[in-house]
Design a protein around this motif. Structure first.
Motif, PDB file in Angstrom:
ATOM      1  N   ASP A 235       0.836  -1.207   0.000  1.00  0.00           N
ATOM      2  CA  ASP A 235       0.000   0.000   0.000  1.00  0.00           C
ATOM      3  C   ASP A 235       0.870   1.256   0.000  1.00  0.00           C
ATOM      4  OD1 ASP A 235      -2.379  -1.353  -0.030  1.00  0.00           O
ATOM      5  OD2 ASP A 235      -2.634  -1.348   2.147  1.00  0.00           O
ATOM      6  N   ARG A 236       1.886   1.273   0.863  1.00  0.00           N
ATOM      7  CA  ARG A 236       2.757   2.440   0.951  1.00  0.00           C
ATOM      8  C   ARG A 236       3.523   2.654  -0.350  1.00  0.00           C
ATOM      9  NH1 ARG A 236       4.084   0.374   6.251  1.00  0.00           N
ATOM     10  NH2 ARG A 236       6.020  -0.469   5.368  1.00  0.00           N
ATOM     11  N   GLN A 237       4.070   1.572  -0.904  1.00  0.00           N
ATOM     12  CA  GLN A 237       4.880   1.700  -2.112  1.00  0.00           C
ATOM     13  C   GLN A 237       4.041   2.115  -3.311  1.00  0.00           C
ATOM     14  OE1 GLN A 237       8.192   1.527  -2.330  1.00  0.00           O
ATOM     15  NE2 GLN A 237       8.291   1.231  -0.111  1.00  0.00           N
ATOM     16  N   VAL A 238       2.828   1.561  -3.429  1.00  0.00           N
ATOM     17  CA  VAL A 238       1.958   1.923  -4.552  1.00  0.00           C
ATOM     18  C   VAL A 238       1.559   3.389  -4.463  1.00  0.00           C
ATOM     19  CG1 VAL A 238      -0.329   1.562  -5.558  1.00  0.00           C
ATOM     20  CG2 VAL A 238       1.102  -0.406  -4.976  1.00  0.00           C
ATOM     21  N   ARG A 239       1.195   3.843  -3.260  1.00  0.00           N
ATOM     22  CA  ARG A 239       0.831   5.255  -3.100  1.00  0.00           C
ATOM     23  C   ARG A 239       2.005   6.162  -3.451  1.00  0.00           C
ATOM     24  NH1 ARG A 239      -1.592   3.500   2.002  1.00  0.00           N
ATOM     25  NH2 ARG A 239      -3.834   3.229   1.710  1.00  0.00           N
ATOM     26  N   ALA A 240       3.204   5.772  -2.996  1.00  0.00           N
ATOM     27  CA  ALA A 240       4.386   6.577  -3.285  1.00  0.00           C
ATOM     28  C   ALA A 240       4.656   6.631  -4.782  1.00  0.00           C
ATOM     29  CB  ALA A 240       5.602   6.009  -2.548  1.00  0.00           C
ATOM     30  N   ALA A 241       4.497   5.489  -5.468  1.00  0.00           N
ATOM     31  CA  ALA A 241       4.740   5.450  -6.911  1.00  0.00           C
ATOM     32  C   ALA A 241       3.729   6.303  -7.659  1.00  0.00           C
ATOM     33  CB  ALA A 241       4.682   4.000  -7.408  1.00  0.00           C
ATOM     34  N   ILE A 242       2.451   6.264  -7.206  1.00  0.00           N
ATOM     35  CA  ILE A 242       1.414   7.072  -7.859  1.00  0.00           C
ATOM     36  C   ILE A 242       1.678   8.558  -7.645  1.00  0.00           C
ATOM     37  CG2 ILE A 242      -1.038   7.703  -7.759  1.00  0.00           C
ATOM     38  CD1 ILE A 242      -1.648   4.772  -7.205  1.00  0.00           C
ATOM     39  N   GLN A 244       4.501   9.967  -7.144  1.00  0.00           N
ATOM     40  CA  GLN A 244       5.664  10.352  -7.943  1.00  0.00           C
ATOM     41  C   GLN A 244       5.275  10.533  -9.401  1.00  0.00           C
ATOM     42  OE1 GLN A 244       8.845   7.447  -8.049  1.00  0.00           O
ATOM     43  NE2 GLN A 244      10.391   9.022  -8.369  1.00  0.00           N
ATOM     44  N   SER A 245       4.434   9.634  -9.903  1.00  0.00           N
ATOM     45  CA  SER A 245       3.992   9.741 -11.311  1.00  0.00           C
ATOM     46  C   SER A 245       3.155  10.993 -11.516  1.00  0.00           C
ATOM     47  CB  SER A 245       3.191   8.494 -11.691  1.00  0.00           C
ATOM     48  OG  SER A 245       4.002   7.335 -11.612  1.00  0.00           O
ATOM     49  N   LEU A 246       2.238  11.278 -10.586  1.00  0.00           N
ATOM     50  CA  LEU A 246       1.412  12.471 -10.703  1.00  0.00           C
ATOM     51  C   LEU A 246       2.265  13.731 -10.613  1.00  0.00           C
ATOM     52  CD1 LEU A 246      -1.670  11.485  -8.505  1.00  0.00           C
ATOM     53  CD2 LEU A 246      -1.538  11.607 -11.011  1.00  0.00           C
ATOM     54  N   GLY A 247       3.309  13.676  -9.785  1.00  0.00           N
ATOM     55  CA  GLY A 247       4.187  14.832  -9.664  1.00  0.00           C
ATOM     56  C   GLY A 247       4.890  15.135 -10.975  1.00  0.00           C
ATOM     57  N   ARG A 248       5.279  14.081 -11.709  1.00  0.00           N
ATOM     58  CA  ARG A 248       5.956  14.312 -12.994  1.00  0.00           C
ATOM     59  C   ARG A 248       4.984  14.895 -14.008  1.00  0.00           C
ATOM     60  NH1 ARG A 248       8.441   9.162 -12.082  1.00  0.00           N
ATOM     61  NH2 ARG A 248       6.947   8.234 -13.535  1.00  0.00           N
ATOM     62  N   LEU A 249       3.723  14.411 -13.937  1.00  0.00           N
ATOM     63  CA  LEU A 249       2.726  14.883 -14.905  1.00  0.00           C
ATOM     64  C   LEU A 249       2.334  16.330 -14.689  1.00  0.00           C
ATOM     65  CD1 LEU A 249       0.357  11.772 -15.088  1.00  0.00           C
ATOM     66  CD2 LEU A 249       1.994  12.516 -16.814  1.00  0.00           C
ATOM     67  N   THR A 250       2.366  16.788 -13.449  1.00  0.00           N
ATOM     68  CA  THR A 250       1.919  18.131 -13.141  1.00  0.00           C
ATOM     69  C   THR A 250       3.046  19.144 -13.074  1.00  0.00           C
ATOM     70  OG1 THR A 250       2.053  17.638 -10.754  1.00  0.00           O
ATOM     71  CG2 THR A 250      -0.075  17.297 -11.857  1.00  0.00           C
ATOM     72  N   SER A 251       4.297  18.667 -13.178  1.00  0.00           N
ATOM     73  CA  SER A 251       5.427  19.608 -13.082  1.00  0.00           C
ATOM     74  C   SER A 251       5.737  20.227 -14.448  1.00  0.00           C
ATOM     75  CB  SER A 251       6.658  18.863 -12.559  1.00  0.00           C
ATOM     76  OG  SER A 251       7.017  17.801 -13.429  1.00  0.00           O
TER      77      SER A 251
END
Length: 251
Positions: A235-242, A244-251
């Motif tokens: 759960d922790r790793q999946v949330r962290a990966a999501i 991180q992915s959203l951060g790249r998309l919005t940066s």
């Protein structure tokens, strides 16, 4: 293997499954001459006699597995004999064998699957080359017998196929399996250390029978702790990966 419909002297139900010496040797994967040697060294109790036929019980089979387990861990036959004698001295044999079963009962209930080498390689088109087979054997995933392969766990094989078909390279799956096994070995060693120190170490000779109950309780609890801990970590790793992915998309 033979079922012998017998009754105890007090009219209790029959003894259940019993084996002749050749049948016991086959089930235990031990040569007949080794069984006779164990009997000579007092490692194995004598069989029940019906005329000239010796019949061995499931208790004999449990003891043979205990001996094999101790041999694999480096104990000598003399050390094993002394250990078993110490356990049996002044105690009911059923209690002793109950402890043996508790210690040697496999923790894994995985079902293996056997297929031809061609069938295995067909599951991983273009990736299951001879080097893959060698690595899988070295990691203990498969055993080779001529042109047939036995994979130790049908569930793990199915999971591997699913990952590869989803796009994960087979080489990466094998590497992940190797790292996972190392982590599992460390985790199992920790549990064994805890049980040996805080459970077995506190049980005195008069409480030996309680050891069977302790193992029976601890098996499912240990599995639950591992499953729950892994699920939480995922759960922790999946949330962290999501994130991180959203951060790249919005940066």
């Amino acid at each position: 293997m033979c079922e012998v419909p017998t009754e105890d002297h007090d009219g209790a139900p029959g003894r259940g499954r019993e084996y002749r010496i050749g049948e016991l040797a086959k089930v235990a994967d031990v040569p007949v001459r080794t069984l006779r040697y164990y009997q000579e060294r007092k490692l194995l109790p004598p069989p029940r006699r019906v005329g000239r036929i010796g019949l061995y019980s499931e208790d004999h089979l449990a003891r043979l597995r205990m001996i094999a387990n101790l041999l694999e861990r480096g104990h000598t036959l003399e050390g094993i004999r002394e250990l078993l004698s110490a356990w049996e001295e002044g105690r009911d044999i059923g209690t002793v064998l109950g402890v043996e079963r508790a210690v040697t009962t496999p923790w894994s209930n995985e079902v293996s699957v056997t297929m031809t080498l061609d069938e295995l390689t067909a599951l991983f088109p273009g990736e299951a080359d001879p080097e893959f087979v060698e690595r899988a054997v070295a990691l203990g995933h498969i055993e080779l017998d001529g042109d047939h392969v036995t994979y130790w766990s049908r569930r793990q094989l199915d999971a591997t196929v699913t990952l590869v078909r989803a796009g994960v390279p087979l080489e990466e799956v094998l590497s992940a399996g190797r790292e996972l096994q190392r982590s599992m070995d460390d985790l199992a060693a920790m549990f064994v250390r805890l049980i040996a120190t805080h459970v077995v170490g506190r049980i005195g000779e008069q409480d030996l029978g309680h050891l069977t109950e302790a193992f029976a309780r601890l098996r499912p609890d240990a599995q639950i702790m591992v499953d729950a801990g892994f699920a939480r970590a995922m759960d922790r790793q999946v949330r962290a990966a999501i994130d991180q992915s959203l951060g790249r998309l919005t940066s």
